[in-house]
Design a protein around this motif. Structure first.
Motif, mmCIF file in Angstrom:
data_model
loop_
_atom_site.group_PDB
_atom_site.id
_atom_site.type_symbol
_atom_site.label_atom_id
_atom_site.label_comp_id
_atom_site.label_asym_id
_atom_site.label_seq_id
_atom_site.Cartn_x
_atom_site.Cartn_y
_atom_site.Cartn_z
ATOM 1 N N SER A 1 17.926 -24.862 34.473
ATOM 2 C CA SER A 1 16.769 -25.722 34.239
ATOM 3 C C SER A 1 16.736 -26.877 35.225
ATOM 4 N N TYR A 2 17.909 -27.395 35.527
ATOM 5 C CA TYR A 2 17.986 -28.490 36.505
ATOM 6 C C TYR A 2 17.632 -27.999 37.905
ATOM 7 N N GLN A 3 18.062 -26.762 38.241
ATOM 8 C CA GLN A 3 17.787 -26.226 39.571
ATOM 9 C C GLN A 3 16.302 -25.865 39.725
ATOM 10 N N PHE A 4 15.724 -25.187 38.730
ATOM 11 C CA PHE A 4 14.329 -24.738 38.833
ATOM 12 C C PHE A 4 13.336 -25.818 38.388
ATOM 13 N N ARG A 5 13.857 -26.869 37.754
ATOM 14 C CA ARG A 5 12.988 -27.925 37.217
ATOM 15 C C ARG A 5 11.928 -27.327 36.292
ATOM 16 N N SER A 6 12.383 -26.371 35.472
ATOM 17 C CA SER A 6 11.498 -25.697 34.536
ATOM 18 C C SER A 6 12.344 -25.131 33.402
ATOM 19 N N TYR A 7 11.713 -25.019 32.214
ATOM 20 C CA TYR A 7 12.404 -24.422 31.077
ATOM 21 C C TYR A 7 12.070 -22.946 30.902
ATOM 22 N N LEU A 8 11.003 -22.487 31.526
ATOM 23 C CA LEU A 8 10.586 -21.097 31.375
ATOM 24 C C LEU A 8 11.297 -20.182 32.354
ATOM 25 N N GLU A 9 11.405 -20.597 33.602
ATOM 26 C CA GLU A 9 12.015 -19.749 34.624
ATOM 27 C C GLU A 9 13.493 -19.449 34.330
ATOM 28 N N PRO A 10 14.316 -20.418 33.920
ATOM 29 C CA PRO A 10 15.711 -20.073 33.552
ATOM 30 C C PRO A 10 15.785 -19.048 32.417
ATOM 31 N N PHE A 11 14.846 -19.139 31.461
ATOM 32 C CA PHE A 11 14.829 -18.172 30.372
ATOM 33 C C PHE A 11 14.556 -16.762 30.890
ATOM 34 N N VAL A 12 13.634 -16.635 31.857
ATOM 35 C CA VAL A 12 13.314 -15.334 32.438
ATOM 36 C C VAL A 12 14.510 -14.777 33.197
ATOM 37 N N VAL A 13 15.194 -15.639 33.941
ATOM 38 C CA VAL A 13 16.368 -15.200 34.706
ATOM 39 C C VAL A 13 17.474 -14.725 33.766
ATOM 40 N N MET A 14 17.742 -15.480 32.721
ATOM 41 C CA MET A 14 18.806 -15.106 31.791
ATOM 42 C C MET A 14 18.444 -13.861 30.997
ATOM 43 N N LEU A 15 17.150 -13.654 30.728
ATOM 44 C CA LEU A 15 16.731 -12.454 30.020
ATOM 45 C C LEU A 15 16.924 -11.207 30.866
ATOM 46 N N ALA A 16 16.889 -11.376 32.187
ATOM 47 C CA ALA A 16 17.046 -10.227 33.082
ATOM 48 C C ALA A 16 18.495 -9.737 33.134
ATOM 49 N N ILE A 17 19.437 -10.579 32.745
ATOM 50 C CA ILE A 17 20.852 -10.187 32.836
ATOM 51 C C ILE A 17 21.178 -9.018 31.909
ATOM 52 N N PRO A 18 20.899 -9.077 30.605
ATOM 53 C CA PRO A 18 21.201 -7.916 29.747
ATOM 54 C C PRO A 18 20.372 -6.692 30.112
ATOM 55 N N LEU A 19 19.112 -6.901 30.538
ATOM 56 C CA LEU A 19 18.281 -5.766 30.937
ATOM 57 C C LEU A 19 18.857 -5.087 32.170
ATOM 58 N N ALA A 20 19.356 -5.888 33.125
ATOM 59 C CA ALA A 20 19.977 -5.318 34.314
ATOM 60 C C ALA A 20 21.246 -4.559 33.963
ATOM 61 N N PHE A 21 22.011 -5.062 33.003
ATOM 62 C CA PHE A 21 23.234 -4.371 32.594
ATOM 63 C C PHE A 21 22.916 -3.013 31.978
ATOM 64 N N ILE A 22 21.847 -2.968 31.157
ATOM 65 C CA ILE A 22 21.438 -1.691 30.578
ATOM 66 C C ILE A 22 21.063 -0.705 31.680
ATOM 67 N N GLY A 23 20.344 -1.185 32.702
ATOM 68 C CA GLY A 23 19.978 -0.316 33.815
ATOM 69 C C GLY A 23 21.177 0.181 34.578
ATOM 70 N N VAL A 24 22.187 -0.660 34.752
ATOM 71 C CA VAL A 24 23.412 -0.247 35.458
ATOM 72 C C VAL A 24 24.125 0.859 34.689
ATOM 73 N N TRP B 1 22.885 3.010 32.423
ATOM 74 C CA TRP B 1 22.125 4.272 32.475
ATOM 75 C C TRP B 1 22.147 4.882 33.875
ATOM 76 N N GLY B 2 22.136 4.054 34.898
ATOM 77 C CA GLY B 2 22.207 4.575 36.260
ATOM 78 C C GLY B 2 23.506 5.297 36.522
ATOM 79 N N HIS B 3 24.610 4.741 36.062
ATOM 80 C CA HIS B 3 25.900 5.405 36.232
ATOM 81 C C HIS B 3 25.950 6.711 35.454
ATOM 82 N N LEU B 4 25.377 6.711 34.242
ATOM 83 C CA LEU B 4 25.380 7.936 33.434
ATOM 84 C C LEU B 4 24.539 9.043 34.086
ATOM 85 N N LEU B 5 23.355 8.689 34.613
ATOM 86 C CA LEU B 5 22.491 9.684 35.241
ATOM 87 C C LEU B 5 23.070 10.239 36.524
ATOM 88 N N LEU B 6 23.771 9.382 37.286
ATOM 89 C CA LEU B 6 24.360 9.828 38.539
ATOM 90 C C LEU B 6 25.745 10.447 38.353
#
Length: 314
Positions: A281-304, A306-311
């Motif tokens: 929040s201090y870096q982006f000077r926003s409360y919404l953008e940090p939330f979006v970034v942190m929400l992408a972490i578990p979603l990215a892990f799920i993609g990783v 499934w990607g390993h399983l498919l390959l």
């Protein structure tokens, strides 16, 4: 095997001291030299010794490292000692039915044999009471100062007590002279009864209630302490509470440690997320953008994953 040592008057599992407990310790050769695993050695040792009639309980175990607490520790509380002991015996029998559970015992054990001295009916007619007998027996067994003499600058006390050989003779105790108020003597057996008994070494209390703890060790290759405790809570707790009204349960050991560790990790995880959110929040000077970034972490892990399983990558 490197060496064998025996220690008397001490045992870590008993949490008490006295001539009725002992520890036999084996020091094995280092792992690269010996041709057996410690767990296999303990199982073979336990099987070779078998069931002995004299000991109240025997525990075969190896020193452990890591979080404190026994694998299984069930604490029960009740006001009635007999109910506590009966419930403890049933719990021990239940735990011993599981494959991989060993060293089951409780901390409410009988101590050394004692002699109970009780006044006979009508002993008061001799002018005898319990305090008189107790004080004279104590003076005879532990000694009493009969006189003091001065030798130079030193003051020497003369103590009188029974001879060590007479202390252990029950016949001598029966004939022990009790001095009456008029100076006459009567044998102890004529005014009191002598009975052998064994009392509990220690009675634990928690929040004013008498408690008994049942302990057990678990071979993790055969069973799980968490599964055993969960099954015990499902099958036995309600039945024991119905059989012994007022009985209370508390689960300590690894179960409590695991719950405390899980709660601590959850708090730490939440504090960590809050810290990351604050920095972003201090870096982006926003409360919404940090939330979006942190929400992408578990979603990215799920993609990783499934990607390993498919390959087919492990």
């Amino acid at each position: 095997m490197k060496q064998i040592t025996s220690q008397f008057n001490t045992n870590r599992d008993a949490n008490e001291s006295g001539p009725h407990i002992a520890t036999v310790r084996l020091d094995l050769l280092s792992a690269e030299i010996r041709n057996t695993l410690i767990d296999e050695f303990i199982d073979a040792w336990r099987e070779d010794v078998g069931e002995l009639a004299d000991p109240i309980s025997m525990v075969f175990k190896q020193p452990t490292m890591g979080p404190g607490g026994r694998a299984i520790e069930v604490r029960i509380a009740h006001d009635d000692l007999d109910m506590l002991k009966a419930a403890s015996v049933e719990i021990q029998q239940y735990l011993n039915e599981f494959d991989g559970v060993s060293g089951v015992l409780d901390d409410m054990r009988l101590g050394k044999e004692e002699i109970l001295v009780k006044l006979r009916p009508g002993a008061e007619s001799f002018g005898v009471n319990g305090q008189m007998i107790a004080s004279q027996l104590r003076a005879a067994f532990f000694g009493q100062t009969a006189d003091e003499i001065q030798v130079g600058v030193e003051n020497i006390k003369i103590e009188v007590k029974l001879d060590k050989q007479d202390i252990g003779d029950i016949q001598q105790l029966s004939n022990f002279p009790i001095f009456l108020a008029d100076g006459s003597q009567v044998p102890l057996a004529s005014v009191a009864t002598l009975d052998f008994q064994r009392n509990y070494v220690r009675i634990q209390r928690v929040n004013g209630l008498r408690t008994v703890s049942v302990f057990g060790d678990v071979d993790t290759s055969k069973a799980s302490s968490t599964d055993i405790i969960r099954q015990f809570q499902t099958e036995e707790v309600a039945k024991l509470q119905q059989e012994y009204p007022g009985l209370r349960f508390d689960f300590e050991g690894e179960t409590k440690d695991s719950a405390e560790t899980g709660a601590s990790m959850a708090k730490g995880f939440l504090l960590g997320l809050f810290g990351v959110f604050t920095i972003l929040s201090y870096q982006f000077r926003s409360y919404l953008e940090p939330f979006v970034v942190m929400l992408a972490i578990p979603l990215a892990f799920i993609g990783v994953v499934w990607g390993h399983l498919l390959l087919g990558t492990r």
